[in-house]
Design a protein around this motif. Structure first.
Motif, PDB file in Angstrom:
ATOM      1  N   ASP A  77       0.838  -1.191   0.000  1.00  0.00           N
ATOM      2  CA  ASP A  77       0.000   0.000   0.000  1.00  0.00           C
ATOM      3  C   ASP A  77       0.879   1.249   0.000  1.00  0.00           C
ATOM      4  O   ASP A  77       0.659   2.197  -0.752  1.00  0.00           O
ATOM      5  N   LYS A  78       1.909   1.222   0.834  1.00  0.00           N
ATOM      6  CA  LYS A  78       2.855   2.337   0.902  1.00  0.00           C
ATOM      7  C   LYS A  78       3.519   2.552  -0.449  1.00  0.00           C
ATOM      8  O   LYS A  78       3.809   3.684  -0.839  1.00  0.00           O
TER       9      LYS A  78
ATOM     10  N   GLU B 125       2.188   2.243  -3.104  1.00  0.00           N
ATOM     11  CA  GLU B 125       1.112   2.649  -4.025  1.00  0.00           C
ATOM     12  C   GLU B 125       0.685   1.514  -4.944  1.00  0.00           C
ATOM     13  O   GLU B 125       0.133   1.743  -6.012  1.00  0.00           O
TER      14      GLU B 125
ATOM     15  N   HIS C  83      -2.932   0.216  -3.480  1.00  0.00           N
ATOM     16  CA  HIS C  83      -3.688   1.380  -3.066  1.00  0.00           C
ATOM     17  C   HIS C  83      -5.026   1.395  -3.781  1.00  0.00           C
ATOM     18  O   HIS C  83      -5.072   1.264  -4.987  1.00  0.00           O
TER      19      HIS C  83
END
Length: 278
Positions: free
Chosen positions: A81-82, A84, A87
């Motif tokens: 998620d970090k 992206e 996400h």
């Protein structure tokens, strides 16, 4: 036979969700997005806690190792998620009142962030373009991951596969709605946006085939694949969907959210109990 089931399941989840999203975002159903988020969260949590996890724990694998895998999985999806890549970008449409502007703004920030990583010159169009590519890249990674997860569920049990494919389909709908909004800003062509997102969704089938080959080779590790699938579902539901539902709430909306959450859980339970009868 299992491979055919995996292909059907992954394509239905990958491309079906895009079509549904297009119907919802370009159609009369656009205002039901919030309900879709609740429904998706319920479906994901029910699939993880009532199907994938029990199936994994029924194996010979030790509880300690399985829980450790769940922990690693949650941290792994957080890191994706970090980066992206996991996400979901639902926040691109922040409610009915301020749709496109917020989406444009959010996408602009995102595009700028992506663009800055690539080069320090050439603004405007290139920036928007790189933003849309970032969305599609994230989508493709996500779809590929989903494909592997659906494949491992099918390898464990056909019924489980059906439930997992359904859960993926449901939670990808609001996600793709966000993407379509974003891509519509970068190119005004509705059809082009639709085709791009469909192609990213089709990557799910590729993930399905890879997952099939992978699990086939590492069949003893199937419980761990199922745990990874659970951690993905739990992460998306709790870190991504539910925060959206914690925003602006009237009592009526809260009741609606809980009702749709319950419907999501009920739907998964119903489908699996129907499957068990056959």
């Amino acid at each position: 036979m299992t491979l055919i089931a995996i292909l059907v399941g992954t394509l239905a989840a990958g491309i079906g969700s895009v079509w549904l999203a297009a119907l919802l975002s370009f159609g009369i159903l656009a205002r039901y997005t919030q309900h879709m988020l609740s429904l998706a969260a319920g479906a994901l949590l029910a699939t993880a806690f009532m199907h994938l996890l029990p199936e994994a724990f029924e194996s010979q694998a030790g509880a300690k190792e399985l829980f450790a895998t769940l922990l690693v999985g949650l941290v792994f999806f957080f890191l994706l998620d970090k980066a992206e890549l996991w996400h979901h970008g639902h926040e691109h449409h922040g409610g009915e009142h301020h749709g496109p502007e917020v989406a444009a703004h959010a996408q602009h920030d995102h595009a700028e962030h992506v663009h800055a990583a690539h080069s320090h010159h050439g603004h405007g169009h290139a920036e928007a373009k790189s933003g849309s590519w970032a969305v599609l890249a994230g989508d493709s990674v996500h779809a590929f991951g989903d494909g592997i997860l659906i494949a491992s569920a099918f390898m464990a049990d056909l019924r489980l596969g059906v439930v997992a494919a359904l859960a993926v389909l449901v939670h990808e709908v609001p996600h793709h709605m966000g993407d379509l909004v974003v891509l519509r800003q970068t190119s005004n062509n509705r059809r082009a946006a639709f085709v791009k997102v469909s192609l990213a969704g089709a990557v799910t089938a590729l993930g399905g085939v890879v997952g099939y080959a992978l699990v086939d080779q590492l069949y003893d590790y199937l419980p761990f694949f199922l745990i990874m699938a659970s951690s993905s579902f739990i992460y998306v539901a709790l870190a991504d969907l539910i925060p959206q539902l914690q925003k602006r709430v009237t009592a009526r909306e809260t009741v609606a959210q809980i009702a749709w959450l319950a419907i999501g859980i009920g739907l998964v339970t119903l489908i699996s109990s129907m499957a068990h009868h056959h």
